[in-house]
Design a protein around this motif. Structure first.
Motif, PDB file in Angstrom:
ATOM      1  N   ILE A 138       0.845  -1.207   0.000  1.00 39.83           N
ATOM      2  CA  ILE A 138       0.000   0.000   0.000  1.00 39.83           C
ATOM      3  C   ILE A 138       0.877   1.253   0.000  1.00 39.83           C
ATOM      4  O   ILE A 138       0.685   2.164  -0.815  1.00 39.83           O
ATOM      5  CB  ILE A 138      -0.949  -0.001   1.221  1.00 39.83           C
ATOM      6  CG1 ILE A 138      -1.929  -1.167   1.116  1.00 39.83           C
ATOM      7  CG2 ILE A 138      -1.698   1.319   1.299  1.00 39.83           C
ATOM      8  CD1 ILE A 138      -2.800  -1.342   2.332  1.00 39.83           C
ATOM      9  N   ILE A 139       1.882   1.304   0.888  1.00 42.07           N
ATOM     10  CA  ILE A 139       2.719   2.512   0.959  1.00 42.07           C
ATOM     11  C   ILE A 139       3.683   2.562  -0.216  1.00 42.07           C
ATOM     12  O   ILE A 139       4.001   3.638  -0.730  1.00 42.07           O
ATOM     13  CB  ILE A 139       3.465   2.565   2.312  1.00 42.07           C
ATOM     14  CG1 ILE A 139       2.437   2.692   3.430  1.00 42.07           C
ATOM     15  CG2 ILE A 139       4.455   3.715   2.353  1.00 42.07           C
ATOM     16  CD1 ILE A 139       3.005   2.833   4.788  1.00 42.07           C
ATOM     17  N   LEU A 318      -3.461   5.941   6.150  1.00 39.19           N
ATOM     18  CA  LEU A 318      -4.723   5.564   6.800  1.00 39.19           C
ATOM     19  C   LEU A 318      -5.200   4.220   6.267  1.00 39.19           C
ATOM     20  O   LEU A 318      -5.534   3.311   7.029  1.00 39.19           O
ATOM     21  CB  LEU A 318      -5.783   6.632   6.546  1.00 39.19           C
ATOM     22  CG  LEU A 318      -6.055   7.577   7.714  1.00 39.19           C
ATOM     23  CD1 LEU A 318      -7.098   8.606   7.337  1.00 39.19           C
ATOM     24  CD2 LEU A 318      -6.505   6.789   8.935  1.00 39.19           C
ATOM     25  N   GLN A 319      -5.192   4.086   4.929  1.00 38.30           N
ATOM     26  CA  GLN A 319      -5.657   2.828   4.320  1.00 38.30           C
ATOM     27  C   GLN A 319      -4.853   1.669   4.888  1.00 38.30           C
ATOM     28  O   GLN A 319      -5.408   0.702   5.401  1.00 38.30           O
ATOM     29  CB  GLN A 319      -5.493   2.903   2.797  1.00 38.30           C
ATOM     30  CG  GLN A 319      -6.255   1.806   2.058  1.00 38.30           C
ATOM     31  CD  GLN A 319      -5.780   1.673   0.627  1.00 38.30           C
ATOM     32  OE1 GLN A 319      -4.999   2.487   0.138  1.00 38.30           O
ATOM     33  NE2 GLN A 319      -6.243   0.638  -0.049  1.00 38.30           N
ATOM     34  N   ALA A 320      -3.520   1.829   4.848  1.00 41.38           N
ATOM     35  CA  ALA A 320      -2.657   0.773   5.387  1.00 41.38           C
ATOM     36  C   ALA A 320      -3.026   0.514   6.837  1.00 41.38           C
ATOM     37  O   ALA A 320      -3.208  -0.643   7.262  1.00 41.38           O
ATOM     38  CB  ALA A 320      -1.200   1.184   5.268  1.00 41.38           C
ATOM     39  N   GLY A 321      -3.216   1.606   7.608  1.00 44.88           N
ATOM     40  CA  GLY A 321      -3.532   1.455   9.036  1.00 44.88           C
ATOM     41  C   GLY A 321      -4.788   0.648   9.240  1.00 44.88           C
ATOM     42  O   GLY A 321      -4.794  -0.341   9.984  1.00 44.88           O
ATOM     43  N   MET A 461      -3.747  -7.463  -2.378  1.00 47.21           N
ATOM     44  CA  MET A 461      -4.125  -8.048  -1.091  1.00 47.21           C
ATOM     45  C   MET A 461      -5.387  -7.413  -0.530  1.00 47.21           C
ATOM     46  O   MET A 461      -6.339  -8.088  -0.157  1.00 47.21           O
ATOM     47  CB  MET A 461      -2.981  -7.901  -0.105  1.00 47.21           C
ATOM     48  CG  MET A 461      -1.767  -8.695  -0.491  1.00 47.21           C
ATOM     49  SD  MET A 461      -0.402  -8.420   0.650  1.00 47.21           S
ATOM     50  CE  MET A 461      -0.930  -9.397   2.039  1.00 47.21           C
ATOM     51  N   ASP A 462      -5.410  -6.067  -0.506  1.00 43.59           N
ATOM     52  CA  ASP A 462      -6.570  -5.404   0.117  1.00 43.59           C
ATOM     53  C   ASP A 462      -7.837  -5.676  -0.687  1.00 43.59           C
ATOM     54  O   ASP A 462      -8.879  -6.010  -0.123  1.00 43.59           O
ATOM     55  CB  ASP A 462      -6.323  -3.890   0.281  1.00 43.59           C
ATOM     56  CG  ASP A 462      -5.651  -3.299  -0.939  1.00 43.59           C
ATOM     57  OD1 ASP A 462      -5.332  -4.072  -1.871  1.00 43.59           O
ATOM     58  OD2 ASP A 462      -5.434  -2.086  -0.978  1.00 43.59           O
TER      59      ASP A 462
END
Lengths: 638, 638
Positions: A138-139, A318-321, A461-462
């Motif tokens: 993601i990052i 945020l998304q990753a979090g 993955m997400d």
């Protein structure tokens, strides 16, 4: 019949509970199903406060009772998991595209925090492959870890911070319920897919590639591997395969002789050490076997100043979090619970969330990235016979020593060794049998699982995770949209009435149709339920011989847990339709919530209290007198 | 007890149905709950084809039996609804910002189509306010109806076309289930909110404003009215109020004397005609009372060439198509059904969808915009005593005459008259009492309703609708996430076991804890169910006196309609936890689907067939022998 000759049992028409009462109990069921405060009831204040502290910091519960005998076990367990923590820490850090030392840092502070707040005795804290890769993917889309490692690292810490905040918040808001929506099928598929792509990614290390993709889907990973064919190094491959075979062998040994679990437990550290020695003496790097590179001595530097809330990257962090928070919780809580079950202890999911949350918040201040309760480590900890969270403290202490004195030695660790360790760990996560079991037992669950697997493997993955969860929720909605209703028949020589399809020996009751309604009855399934009832009646009238057409229909609400306005309106519509057909309707055994709703909506007045019964048997007795052919009836009612 | 001394009843452990069998029946329950093909079973081919044609074109079912006696009723009803169709057609067309004549066209072709395919006898086809405004608001955002009327009109037709396609597709795919997710509460709130903003919008006509906003939320509408204060014309307002009072009075008359329904039915046309005459003789337009303006003679021109699939506007037209499709279906089907219920006839929702779909597709080819079964018109049709869909044909014929000869006369209709008609129609749609009823009976339904209302009134119609539906679905999920479980006690002098909370007179069974589980048991609620069971046991052990602690726990699955893998795993975990506590677990009366799942997952083998009982009574008999204190037991078991 047990009530032969007796008066029919009275149904409870007590006036409904007030809104607040009902609301309170609903709220409690929704947010406090495990009733965490049951210990606090009618206790003096001092005890209450003590309990409260013990509730939020379980360490005060077990530490006072702690003794040396217990410590011996925890010491052994602690050292064992430490030997696992070092290689895993380094490898997963590489997986997240951050410096290996961060991995070691992450096994020092968080375990200490967990030891204070955690409620599980067997859970061992550490980094996990899936989340490491999630963060990286993601990052990695926003900032390249190669071109701008410093900024990348900052965002990783920030994501960890958000994860911690979210987990803590969820814990305090008692939102454990959200995690419930990650079904086993989803997790199986997700884990399998993740393991697959992680394994493929390790081919980079195996073949000693220098260039690679940041994408995580199978296609681009394979492409990256084969497009860099010229970089392949056979030396690296050979060493890697030797290590992998060794690791898999130890796993095999463990499966054969569970008592030898420690063999596979210490295998990784053995691999790392031999790898280091080999690399040091054989100057492996000259033969294209890359090594980890310098690891500075010293413990976690503060990283609170590194947190980066630049709106430009906010969305990514945020998304990753959020996503990692969910995944980490799902894994951590599930694992803590499953081990607690074995030992018949209770783990409070929401308390665990708070512990994980603190762990990650403080971690993000002290140069640690996302940690949770990894399965492998926890299993080892459990097998090593840990007795309390003290084993985490021991591990942390070992990591401290490592960071202070041994870190530089590990700088010779060959990447290929780490790849081998990760691969062998991941191979254990692809549960063919479980997927097959799903296929055998529940096709729909199997779909959910496969969507998760292929979504992760081929999209990302997400997205894979979300697709799988979405499908699972869709199923949940279909469940409530189509609750099974069935026709009941009387079982010979008993007052029992059961599904005629399930118990073909049952005999119908002349003139009376008995239906058991599914649960709950509310807006998504009202139309269905009405249609279905009308259809039962239609079929019944078609099947029965002319002589005895239906005069009564009994609706068994015993299994209905709740009903809403639309549901009540549906019942009224059914009532009208039946009246038009000249059929009388009677209700059987409405439960508390349902009865309340029926009373406030005046439905009971509409249908008449005399038509609500406590049992089917009573109802039939009640109807029989009005029946035209009570003769026939008498026959079957002996 | 009825089975005193008898052998315990046998539970059916028959081998599960094959996947295909189970899947087929699930599919049937999901998509064909009303079993549309029941008439086709074992009939010769000729009959089958006849039935098939009659199934898809109900007209062939009723036309052959049609006779003059029926026609007399339909003729009257048809003329009545035609008199309503003219003013409504013109007004709602204005609401959608399209030429009034389109409104008249829309009452000519679609009714004919519906007469062929529709299955409801009472439904009267026509345009509806809510959808008209929805179209205006969604498409109005992309293209201004004032600056670019031609393009705007094209997009309206295209949206109608999409609506038709979607409705037809949903009908053929048997997706009536989607409409089920629009609960009564949602519709009440949505309709109320829509009616409110429509009323406010009519103030434009009332005050004879020239400039106005295309936005639909209360704020901007009110702002538009007051910012144009200088344009207010008192003449217009006076006339408008007179008309409104008259219309409301007729409604009042109807409520008082239902037999005089025709008074309010013809009131609109009366208003229009008097309006026309007044405008014609008093040269109203000179006094600031705007009139509709020229309406050309002639029937619907083809508009198939006007359909505009320019990707630039695609999103808007599709959005409009989808949302209006849902809303129109919800209104049309709900209404058709509710009238069918009154007369105890059946309306096939999916067939209706197909009929609506064809209606709108062909409509979009022939200069009609979205039509469905509006409540007002259908009610009038019903009251006017219509017998078949022929009344729609009559109405279409009247519209034909109007279009051919009378259209120009209506060009004098004052806008203010139309505003009055719309307002009085809308005032009937704001159901205060119903909202209050919701508040009294179900707070959560009330919230759903209010969210719909305020969402529509202050944000926008589509968003308001989605919010309300989203909230309703969230509730559906909470329902399945927290199914009520309860502890059962035995009712004195009977073999009945009921919720101890509901029936306080029940007595517990020493040594045995009886729990009734909620339904269904699957992944969203597994954790909860396990926690809850453990809590029941904990509380029970706390409450019971030392002498008699629990030795058996009975799980009554009678109400559980389905269970999934995660659910079975949960049961296994409970089993383990209980075994660790030394408590034996027994299941009572698992239903067909559940039993199948328990068998294929080998759970039955795990728990042992001897621990599965058909009734609680049997189970207790089964347990009692192993009980330590059968003495105590004997006491209560007389």
């Amino acid at each position: 019949m047990e009530t032969q000759g007796e008066s029919i049992h009275k149904v409870n028409f007590a006036t409904p509970r007030g809104f607040t009462t009902a609301f309170k109990s609903d709220l409690k069921e929704t947010l406090f199903p495990d009733d965490p405060f049951h210990e606090f009831k009618n206790k003096p204040f001092s005890t209450k406060t003590k309990k409260a502290i013990q509730y939020f910091m379980p360490i005060f519960e077990w530490l006072p009772k702690y003794n040396f005998r217990l410590f011996k076990y925890d010491l052994l367990a602690g050292i064992t998991i430490a030997s696992l923590a070092i290689p895993q820490g380094i490898s997963y850090a590489k997986l997240a595209n951050i410096s290996p030392i961060i991995g070691l840092y992450s096994s020092f502070v968080p375990p200490l925090i967990y030891a204070i707040f955690g409620s599980s005795k067997h859970l061992a804290v550490g980094t996990v492959a899936a989340c490491s890769l999630l963060i990286a993917s993601i990052i990695g889309e926003k900032v390249s870890p190669i071109e701008n490692p410093e900024l990348y690292l900052q965002l990783v810490f920030t994501a960890t911070f958000f994860t911690g905040i979210i987990q803590t918040a969820m814990g305090f808001l008692r939102l454990g319920i959200i995690v419930d929506f990650l079904s086993h099928s989803t997790i199986t598929g997700f884990m399998g897919g993740t393991a697959t792509i992680i394994c493929l990614q390790q081919l980079k290390g195996m073949f000693g590639l220098k260039h690679f993709t940041t994408k995580t889907d199978v296609i681009s990973v394979l492409h990256a591997i084969f497009s860099n064919r010229h970089e392949w190094r056979w030396e690296s491959a050979v060493v890697g395969i030797i290590f992998l075979v060794f690791l898999q062998f130890t796993r095999y040994v463990k499966q054969k002789k569970p008592k030898l679990f420690w063999v596979s437990a210490i295998a990784p550290i053995v691999v790392v050490i031999t790898g280091c020695l080999f690399a040091y003496f054989a100057h492996a790097e000259k033969h294209g076997i890359q090594i980890v590179g310098d690891l500075k001595k010293g413990i976690n530097p503060l990283s609170i100043n590194k947190l980066n809330f630049d709106p430009k990257y906010m969305s990514a962090t945020l998304q990753a979090g959020i996503i990692t928070a969910m995944v980490a919780l799902a894994e951590g809580i599930a694992i803590g619970r499953s081990f607690a079950i074995m030992k018949n202890e209770q783990v409070d999911g929401n308390k665990e969330m708070i512990a994980f949350g603190f762990m990650n918040i403080i971690g993000s201040f002290t140069s640690c990235y996302l940690t949770t309760g990894p399965f492998s480590k926890t299993a080892v900890n459990f097998n090593a016979g840990c007795k309390t969270a003290m084993s985490n403290v021991v591990m942390a202490f070992c990591m401290l020593l490592t960071l202070l004195f041994l870190a530089p030695l590990f700088s010779y660790t060959p990447l290929v060794a780490l790849s081998a360790i990760i691969m062998s760990a991941m191979l254990g996560l692809i549960e063919y049998e479980k997927a097959y079991h799903l296929f055998k037992t529940d096709k729909y669950d199997f779909c959910i699982c496969m969507v998760g697997f292929f979504g992760v493997a081929f999209i990302s993955m997400d997205i894979g995770l979300m697709l799988s969860v979405g499908l699972a929720i869709l199923r949940a909605l279909l469940y409530v949209a189509r609750p099974a209703t069935c026709k009941l028949g009387s079982i010979p020589d008993s007052a029992l009435y059961r599904d005629v399809e399930q118990y073909p020996e049952t005999s119908g009751v002349p003139g009376i149709l008995v239906l058991q309604l599914g649960s709950p009855i509310f807006f998504p399934n009202c139309t269905y339920i009405r249609e279905r009832i009308l259809r039962w009646v239609r079929d019944e009238q078609a099947n029965r011989d002319e002589g005895s057409d239906i005069e009564h229909i009994l609706l068994d609400l015993g299994g209905v847990t709740s009903i809403d306005i639309t549901g009540v309106e549906t019942l009224i519509e059914v009532l009208k339709a039946m009246e038009a057909k000249g059929i009388k309707v009677a209700l059987v055994n409405p439960r508390l919530e349902v009865m309340e709703k029926l009373i406030v909506t005046k439905f009971i007045d509409r249908i008449g209290k005399e038509n609500v019964f406590l049992s089917i048997d009573d109802a039939i007795k009640g109807c029989r007198f009005t029946l035209k052919h009570s003769k026939q009836f008498a026959d079957i009612n002996v």
